[in-house]
Design an enzyme around this catalytic site. Structure first.
Site, short mmCIF file in Angstrom:
data_model
loop_
_atom_site.label_atom_id
_atom_site.label_comp_id
_atom_site.label_asym_id
_atom_site.label_seq_id
_atom_site.Cartn_x
_atom_site.Cartn_y
_atom_site.Cartn_z
N TYR A 290 91.30 55.45 3.95
CA TYR A 290 92.59 55.92 4.43
C TYR A 290 92.83 56.45 5.76
O TYR A 290 91.79 56.68 6.42
CB TYR A 290 92.89 57.03 3.52
CG TYR A 290 93.12 56.72 1.92
CD1 TYR A 290 92.26 57.29 1.04
CD2 TYR A 290 93.97 55.90 1.50
CE1 TYR A 290 92.27 56.95 -0.28
CE2 TYR A 290 93.99 55.64 -0.01
CZ TYR A 290 93.18 56.11 -0.87
OH TYR A 290 93.27 55.80 -2.01
N GLY A 291 93.89 56.40 6.44
CA GLY A 291 94.35 56.71 7.49
C GLY A 291 93.65 58.14 7.62
O GLY A 291 92.96 58.93 8.68
N GLY A 292 93.91 59.26 6.60
CA GLY A 292 93.45 60.57 6.70
C GLY A 292 93.72 60.91 5.13
O GLY A 292 94.09 60.36 4.38
N GLU A 294 93.88 64.77 3.30
CA GLU A 294 94.18 66.31 3.60
C GLU A 294 93.17 67.38 2.95
O GLU A 294 93.67 68.40 2.59
CB GLU A 294 95.93 66.35 3.40
CG GLU A 294 95.89 66.39 1.64
CD GLU A 294 96.32 65.20 1.33
OE1 GLU A 294 96.18 64.20 1.94
OE2 GLU A 294 96.89 65.08 0.29
N ASN A 295 92.00 66.97 2.89
CA ASN A 295 90.96 68.03 2.46
C ASN A 295 91.23 69.49 3.16
O ASN A 295 91.22 69.37 4.35
CB ASN A 295 89.57 67.68 2.53
CG ASN A 295 89.62 66.10 1.84
OD1 ASN A 295 89.88 66.16 0.39
ND2 ASN A 295 88.98 65.07 2.44
N HIS A 318 100.53 64.41 10.00
CA HIS A 318 100.77 64.59 8.52
C HIS A 318 99.70 65.26 7.73
O HIS A 318 100.08 65.99 6.97
CB HIS A 318 100.64 62.75 8.06
CG HIS A 318 100.81 62.63 6.66
ND1 HIS A 318 101.96 62.00 6.31
CD2 HIS A 318 100.14 62.60 5.89
CE1 HIS A 318 102.01 62.00 4.95
NE2 HIS A 318 100.72 62.23 4.58
N GLU A 319 98.53 65.00 8.09
CA GLU A 319 97.43 65.67 7.34
C GLU A 319 97.62 67.28 7.57
O GLU A 319 97.40 68.08 6.47
CB GLU A 319 96.01 65.24 7.82
CG GLU A 319 95.93 63.60 7.54
CD GLU A 319 96.31 63.10 6.43
OE1 GLU A 319 96.57 61.67 6.37
OE2 GLU A 319 96.36 63.73 5.28
N HIS A 322 100.03 68.69 5.35
CA HIS A 322 99.67 68.75 3.95
C HIS A 322 99.18 70.31 3.55
O HIS A 322 99.08 70.76 2.45
CB HIS A 322 98.81 67.83 3.71
CG HIS A 322 99.04 66.57 3.08
ND1 HIS A 322 100.10 66.40 1.99
CD2 HIS A 322 98.89 65.20 3.48
CE1 HIS A 322 100.32 65.26 1.61
NE2 HIS A 322 99.59 64.29 2.57
N GLU A 341 103.99 63.89 -0.73
CA GLU A 341 104.07 62.99 0.41
C GLU A 341 105.33 62.93 0.92
O GLU A 341 105.51 62.79 2.18
CB GLU A 341 103.57 61.55 -0.02
CG GLU A 341 102.08 61.43 -0.69
CD GLU A 341 101.22 62.10 0.60
OE1 GLU A 341 100.00 62.16 0.12
OE2 GLU A 341 101.43 62.06 1.63
N ASP A 400 96.58 54.95 -8.46
CA ASP A 400 96.98 53.88 -7.43
C ASP A 400 97.85 52.59 -7.60
O ASP A 400 98.39 52.29 -6.77
CB ASP A 400 95.32 53.31 -7.27
CG ASP A 400 94.34 53.96 -6.52
OD1 ASP A 400 93.45 53.67 -6.13
OD2 ASP A 400 94.72 55.05 -6.53
N TYR A 408 106.57 58.20 0.01
CA TYR A 408 106.39 58.92 1.63
C TYR A 408 107.71 58.98 2.07
O TYR A 408 108.15 59.78 2.65
CB TYR A 408 105.27 58.12 2.29
CG TYR A 408 103.95 58.25 1.90
CD1 TYR A 408 103.34 57.48 0.70
CD2 TYR A 408 102.85 59.13 2.50
CE1 TYR A 408 101.99 57.89 0.27
CE2 TYR A 408 101.72 59.42 2.15
CZ TYR A 408 101.08 58.38 1.12
OH TYR A 408 99.90 58.74 0.88
C1 LIG Z 1 103.48 57.17 -7.15
C2 LIG Z 1 101.86 57.22 -6.91
C3 LIG Z 1 101.19 58.34 -7.53
C4 LIG Z 1 100.14 58.73 -7.28
C5 LIG Z 1 99.33 58.24 -6.30
C6 LIG Z 1 98.36 59.19 -5.72
C7 LIG Z 1 97.25 58.89 -5.11
C8 LIG Z 1 96.94 57.51 -4.83
C9 LIG Z 1 95.48 57.50 -4.12
O1 LIG Z 1 95.55 55.89 -3.87
C10 LIG Z 1 95.21 58.08 -3.11
C11 LIG Z 1 95.83 58.03 -2.02
C12 LIG Z 1 95.51 58.82 -0.83
C13 LIG Z 1 96.16 58.72 0.42
C14 LIG Z 1 95.56 59.20 1.51
C15 LIG Z 1 96.41 59.25 2.79
C16 LIG Z 1 97.88 58.51 2.80
O2 LIG Z 1 98.32 59.66 3.17
C17 LIG Z 1 97.76 57.63 3.91
C18 LIG Z 1 97.29 56.10 3.23
C19 LIG Z 1 97.69 54.99 4.21
C20 LIG Z 1 96.91 55.18 5.45
O3 LIG Z 1 95.98 54.74 5.37
O4 LIG Z 1 97.39 55.70 6.46
ZN LIG Z 2 99.78 62.31 2.97
#
Ligand SMILES: CC/C=C\C/C=C\C[C@@H](O)/C=C/C=C/C=C\[C@@H](O)CCCC(=O)O
Ligand SMILES: [Zn+2]
Length: 627
Positions: A290-292, A294-295, A318-319, A322, A341, A400, A408
């Site tokens: 992922y880009g980030g 938010e741990n 963004h992170e 969070h 998000e 996912d 977002y």
């Molecule tokens: C409606 C979807 C409901 C639940 C999905 C929750 C998590 C999905 C899982 O794939 C985790 C996602 C984590 C994302 C982390 C960072 C994002 O904010 C940015 C992703 C895009 C990027 O690489 O910039």
């Molecule tokens: Zn996010």
């Protein structure tokens, strides 16, 4: 899917303080279909890990001691696990406890049901992870930036934490945690927690090892428990901020993130105190999916944002955002992911406006709106309108499967409509109150609507109808009152694009000192009907195929695939095999697969070579497009 014993969110949320009764009453109607836990009977309050990172076997092994809160007549506790090797369960005194590992579901994993003696307050699970653990990626030195030492990192969101530690893996069941992590002496462990032993400590009768201890005293959702182990260095950025990265990356990272301390101040000015102590960033090796992420206390970030000109730091905003939306107030189920998000994208843009001004913030909103339009069109074309709603029923699906720009950018657009309806000052005051009222609690869409009515709309039904609250949350598509961002700053870009498409040689384009966002706009506007000569001329003029800016290179490579622009194919192969960020990787493979013949052949050839180097999150996504 095995019948998931449903976690009644009400029991998952901690005891409400005054003024927050509403979410408990409303949230009680919500259930988390992605956890086997039954916290109404017995719930996990604290996780204490004592694990050894074995880079030879590529396993984490040791114990998870779980402190419980149980109903007086509770005789069992149910944990979520996935692909763990459970070696035994005891009570705090070491007496064995009976347990049963249920049937494994391909999405949820297997329930671990442990019989509890009356009044049991703690259980200890001895276990180890396995080669099928999806959360962890074990990297060989060759897969890291420094190429000298191996590296390990975890990704918990959404439901992967259960694959590296046994607990109740629901965002509504908040837990504190502590940990002791034993590593090879040459490596350092970091976690999303207070780092109690920055330099590690000796391990008795294990001279080649070091131990690192951590504690997180705030109750967090388990998806935010995170770990990384590697040859990790540190540079301070301010009094409560700093950056961790591999030695070869840390100087560039420190330069890229020079504004982070100011970002924290800007965020606090908007929405109240930063509640997590330190705000540090860990830059991962290139395979981070992922880009980030938010741990808390330690944002995990991809090195693809190290553009060298600080043009991609909105991701850090963004992170950081969070720390309020998502980490302080958390979606209670993955159906409510937009609460994490959408709030965060809105907040991220406000931080960017505070720090870099209205033009840059306006450009970012305009670029985000284009992504939103493209996503909505894609889902509507594919006959999946349900995936364009903010609230998505994910029962029986992997979280996912619902992941896209919708939570977002549509979520942020919704909040901008509220801001416009009530005014920015009033909305900011509401948001500050919202984060205070529900700090360290979990929230549902219905609970949010109740709070909005009670604390912002205050019974003004006409205002609620004007905003169209429920339609924004539950209906597919984009409501008519969406605010279409207009960024005058893009006018000169659009004029140049028109000139280029009309045949003016690109060399005549006035593009001096364009920002990354302007180049993104330029590339977003490029049609897929250019001639090879036009592609070559724009590449010669602007060297896109050689760009070190991941966002610009990604858009150019999409254009190159659409035109089968051969000179860009070596750059495409390098981009696909040198990093593993899902947001870039999956769309490029999908575009290649849309090109019958050459594109499909290239996708299959490159993926066969690159697949092993991707994290499971990226692999699971690309497996669906390359076949
Ligand atoms: C409606 C979807 C409901 C639940 C999905 C929750 C998590 C999905 C899982 O794939 C985790 C996602 C984590 C994302 C982390 C960072 C994002 O904010 C940015 C992703 C895009 C990027 O690489 O910039
Ligand atoms: Zn996010």
């Amino acid at each position: 899917m095995a019948l998931a014993m449903l976690c009644a969110v009400a029991a998952c949320s901690p005891k409400p303080d005054e003024g927050s009764a509403a979410p408990l009453a409303i949230a009680a109607k919500a259930v988390d279909h992605h956890s086997y836990a039954k916290p109404l009977e017995a719930r996990v309050r604290h996780v204490d890990l004592d694990l050894t990172a074995d880079f030879d076997r590529k396993v984490l092994s040791g114990t998870a001691a779980l402190s419980l809160e149980t109903e007086p007549d509770a005789r069992q506790v149910i944990l979520d696990t996935k692909a763990l090797n459970i070696l035994g369960v005891t009570d705090a005194a070491g007496a064995p406890l009976k347990y049963a590992l249920g049937k494994a579901d391909p999405i949820l994993g297997a329930p671990l049901t442990i019989e509890l003696p009356q009044g049991a307050q703690k259980i200890i699970v001895r276990y180890e992870t396995t080669a099928k653990t999806e959360a962890l990626q074990w990297l060989a030195p060759s897969q890291t930036a420094g190429k000298q030492q191996p590296f390990l990192f975890s990704q918990g969101q959404a439901i992967l934490t259960r694959s590296w530690l046994p607990t109740q893996d629901s965002p509504a069941i908040r837990q504190t945690y502590s940990a002791r992590i034993v590593t090879p002496r040459a490596l350092k462990a970091v976690m999303s927690a207070d780092m109690l032993t920055p330099d590690g400590e000796d391990v008795i009768d294990a001279p080649g090892k070091k131990a690192y201890r951590f504690k997180m005293d705030e109750a967090i959702p388990p998806y935010l428990i995170a770990i990384a182990v590697g040859e990790i260095d540190f540079r301070p950025l301010g009094k409560r901020t700093g950056v961790y990265a591999e030695k070869v990356t840390v100087e560039a990272a420190a330069d890229e993130f020079v504004d982070v301390e100011k970002m924290v101040g800007a965020a606090e000015k908007l929405y109240g105190p930063y509640r997590w102590g330190r705000y540090d960033i860990l830059v991962l090796p290139p395979s981070f999916p992922y880009g980030g992420m938010e741990n808390p206390r330690l944002t995990f970030a991809t090195p693809t944002i190290l553009a060298g000109d600080r043009s991609l730091v909105s991701l850090v905003a963004h992170e950081l955002a969070h720390s309020w939306s998502g980490n302080l107030v958390t979606n209670a189920t993955w159906n409510d992911f937009w609460l994490n998000e959408g709030f965060t994208v809105y907040f991220e843009n406000r931080i960017m406006e505070e720090l870099y001004g209205k033009d840059r913030a306006g450009m970012l909103r305009t670029l985000g709106y284009k992504d939103l339009q493209d996503t909505v069109k894609g889902y509507m074309d594919d006959k999946h309108p349900e995936l364009t709603a903010l609230y998505i029923d994910l029962k029986g699906k992997h979280p996912d499967d619902g992941f896209s720009e919708i939570p977002y950018e549509k979520g942020a657009s919704f909040l901008r409509v509220i801001e416009e309806a009530v005014g920015r000052r009033r909305f900011d005051a509401y948001l500050k109150g919202y984060f205070n009222r529900y700090a360290f609690q979990s929230m549902t869409s219905e609970a949010f609507i109740e709070d909005l009515r009670e604390n912002l709309l205050k019974g003004d039904k006409a205002l609620e109808d004007k905003i169209n609250v429920r339609a924004w949350i539950y209906d597919p598509g984009l409501p008519a009152n969406i605010i279409v961002p207009k960024s005058d700053a893009f006018d000169k870009v659009d004029a140049q694009v028109a000139a280029f498409i009309s045949g003016t040689a690109p060399a005549e384009l006035q593009t001096a000192n364009w920002t990354t966002q302007e180049w993104q706009r330029f590339l977003n506007q490029m049609p897929e009907t250019l001639t090879v000569a036009q592609m070559a001329s724009v590449d010669d003029a602007f060297k896109f195929s050689e760009s070190h800016n991941s966002e610009i290179l990604f858009l150019w490579l999409k254009l190159a695939i659409a035109h089968h622009y051969e000179p860009a194919m070596p750059a495409l192969e390098t981009f696909l095999t040198s990093q593993g960020r899902r947001k870039f990787i999956t769309p490029l493979y999908r575009d290649l697969m849309d090109q019958s013949g050459w594109g499909q052949a290239m996708a299959r050839r490159v993926y066969a070579d690159a697949r092993a180097g991707y994290h499971e999150v990226t692999r699971a996504s690309v497996d669906k497009v390359v076949n």
